[in-house]
Design a protein around this motif. Structure first.
Motif, PDB file in Angstrom:
ATOM      1  N   GLN A 141      -6.732  -2.066  -1.361  1.00  0.00           N
ATOM      2  CA  GLN A 141      -5.910  -3.275  -1.288  1.00  0.00           C
ATOM      3  C   GLN A 141      -4.426  -2.918  -1.377  1.00  0.00           C
ATOM      4  O   GLN A 141      -3.593  -3.507  -0.680  1.00  0.00           O
ATOM      5  N   THR A 142      -4.105  -1.957  -2.230  1.00  0.00           N
ATOM      6  CA  THR A 142      -2.722  -1.512  -2.388  1.00  0.00           C
ATOM      7  C   THR A 142      -2.202  -0.894  -1.087  1.00  0.00           C
ATOM      8  O   THR A 142      -1.092  -1.205  -0.632  1.00  0.00           O
ATOM      9  N   LYS A 164      -1.558  -3.647   1.421  1.00  0.00           N
ATOM     10  CA  LYS A 164      -0.343  -4.401   1.119  1.00  0.00           C
ATOM     11  C   LYS A 164       0.910  -3.618   1.507  1.00  0.00           C
ATOM     12  O   LYS A 164       1.923  -4.199   1.912  1.00  0.00           O
ATOM     13  N   LEU A 165       0.840  -2.314   1.363  1.00  0.00           N
ATOM     14  CA  LEU A 165       1.981  -1.452   1.705  1.00  0.00           C
ATOM     15  C   LEU A 165       2.028  -1.114   3.191  1.00  0.00           C
ATOM     16  O   LEU A 165       2.973  -0.464   3.646  1.00  0.00           O
ATOM     17  N   VAL A 177       0.889   1.284 -10.499  1.00  0.00           N
ATOM     18  CA  VAL A 177       0.929   0.379  -9.351  1.00  0.00           C
ATOM     19  C   VAL A 177       1.137  -1.063  -9.823  1.00  0.00           C
ATOM     20  O   VAL A 177       0.412  -1.541 -10.710  1.00  0.00           O
ATOM     21  N   ALA A 226       0.770  -6.922  -8.564  1.00  0.00           N
ATOM     22  CA  ALA A 226       0.823  -7.813  -7.406  1.00  0.00           C
ATOM     23  C   ALA A 226       0.214  -7.194  -6.150  1.00  0.00           C
ATOM     24  O   ALA A 226      -0.069  -7.904  -5.181  1.00  0.00           O
ATOM     25  N   LEU A 227      -0.015  -5.885  -6.170  1.00  0.00           N
ATOM     26  CA  LEU A 227      -0.521  -5.199  -4.980  1.00  0.00           C
ATOM     27  C   LEU A 227      -2.045  -5.167  -4.894  1.00  0.00           C
ATOM     28  O   LEU A 227      -2.596  -4.720  -3.886  1.00  0.00           O
ATOM     29  N   TYR A 228      -2.725  -5.625  -5.908  1.00  0.00           N
ATOM     30  CA  TYR A 228      -4.193  -5.632  -5.868  1.00  0.00           C
ATOM     31  C   TYR A 228      -4.725  -6.752  -6.757  1.00  0.00           C
ATOM     32  O   TYR A 228      -4.018  -7.254  -7.631  1.00  0.00           O
TER      33      TYR A 228
END
Length: 251
Positions: A147-148, A151-152, A204, A207-209
């Protein structure tokens, strides 16, 4: 004679009260990311209650399969909240026993000092040869890693460099042994007493996962075990909370 018998009876009662009642062993299935904290909690639990833990760790998906196939676990500490809920719905866990015992944190880590900066820029630079990730189908931390990357916007860029571990422990080992320069791991694997133990890491942003809510549940095989119920209660107490904080978890 009567006085002597009375004193003996009182001594026996006092001895019984001083000894934990029905000390027992608890068979626990625990997600790989939480095995080290559970061992620390288990030592305190044994001192306080007299009960001992028999710990089996692995990927959450693998442990689920073992439970469904009749493994003799009394308690399950998952790395997600959906698997315990599924076991409860399927009748393999005791209803209303489920709760979130910890919220996990994902980290990008390398054993090399200075290799991973505080913003994770090394991912975008993409100069590494291998990136370790746990299997996203069976390990929640692996899912959080994918997921991270999504998002990136880096999913395709690093696809050929990904090396996949069966669980988060194997992903960590790939990095620790140098088979991958860096990898996504559970913060608890590299964190102790408020700091990263060695190397360099990027914690991390949450908000990124999706939140890694780690749920515990009493399994059907443990429904009549006082020691199993005592462990679940202990996980909600201050002794366990102190260990969780030391390993970088939230409650």
């Amino acid at each position: 004679m009567i006085a002597t018998r009375s004193r003996l009876l009182l001594a026996l009662v006092a001895s019984a009260l001083a000894t934990p009642a029905l000390a027992d062993e608890v068979q626990v299935a625990v997600a790989a990311n939480f095995s080290a904290p559970l061992k620390a909690i288990g030592e305190r639990f044994a001192q306080d209650t007299g009960h001992h833990l028999l710990i089996s760790s692995g990927a959450t998906g693998q442990l689920y399969t073992q439970i469904k196939n009749g493994a003799p676990f009394a308690v399950f500490l998952s790395a997600d909240d959906s698997t315990p809920a599924k076991l409860e719905a399927e009748g393999a866990a005791v209803k209303a026993s489920r709760f979130t015992y910890a919220i996990g944190t994902l980290a990008l880590w390398s054993p090399k000092a200075g290799y991973v900066d505080g913003e994770g820029a090394v991912l975008k630079q993409n100069t590494f040869s291998h990136l370790a990730v746990a299997n996203p189908k069976t390990a929640p931390y692996g899912l959080a890693a994918t997921q991270t990357l999504a998002k990136l916007g880096l999913t395709e860029a690093v696809a050929a460099k990904r090396v996949e571990g069966q669980n988060i422990t194997q992903a960590y080992q790939f990095v620790a042994t140098g088979n991958a320069e860096l990898g996504f791991v559970a913060l608890s694997q590299i964190y102790q007493d408020g700091q990263v133990k060695e190397g360099s890491a990027w914690i991390v942003p949450a908000a990124l996962y999706e939140p890694i809510r780690q749920d515990a549940v009493l399994l059907e095989k443990g429904k009549d075990q006082a020691a199993a119920k005592a462990l679940l209660a202990y996980l909600k107490g201050p002794q366990a909370a102190a260990v969780l904080k030391a390993y970088g978890y939230r409650q």
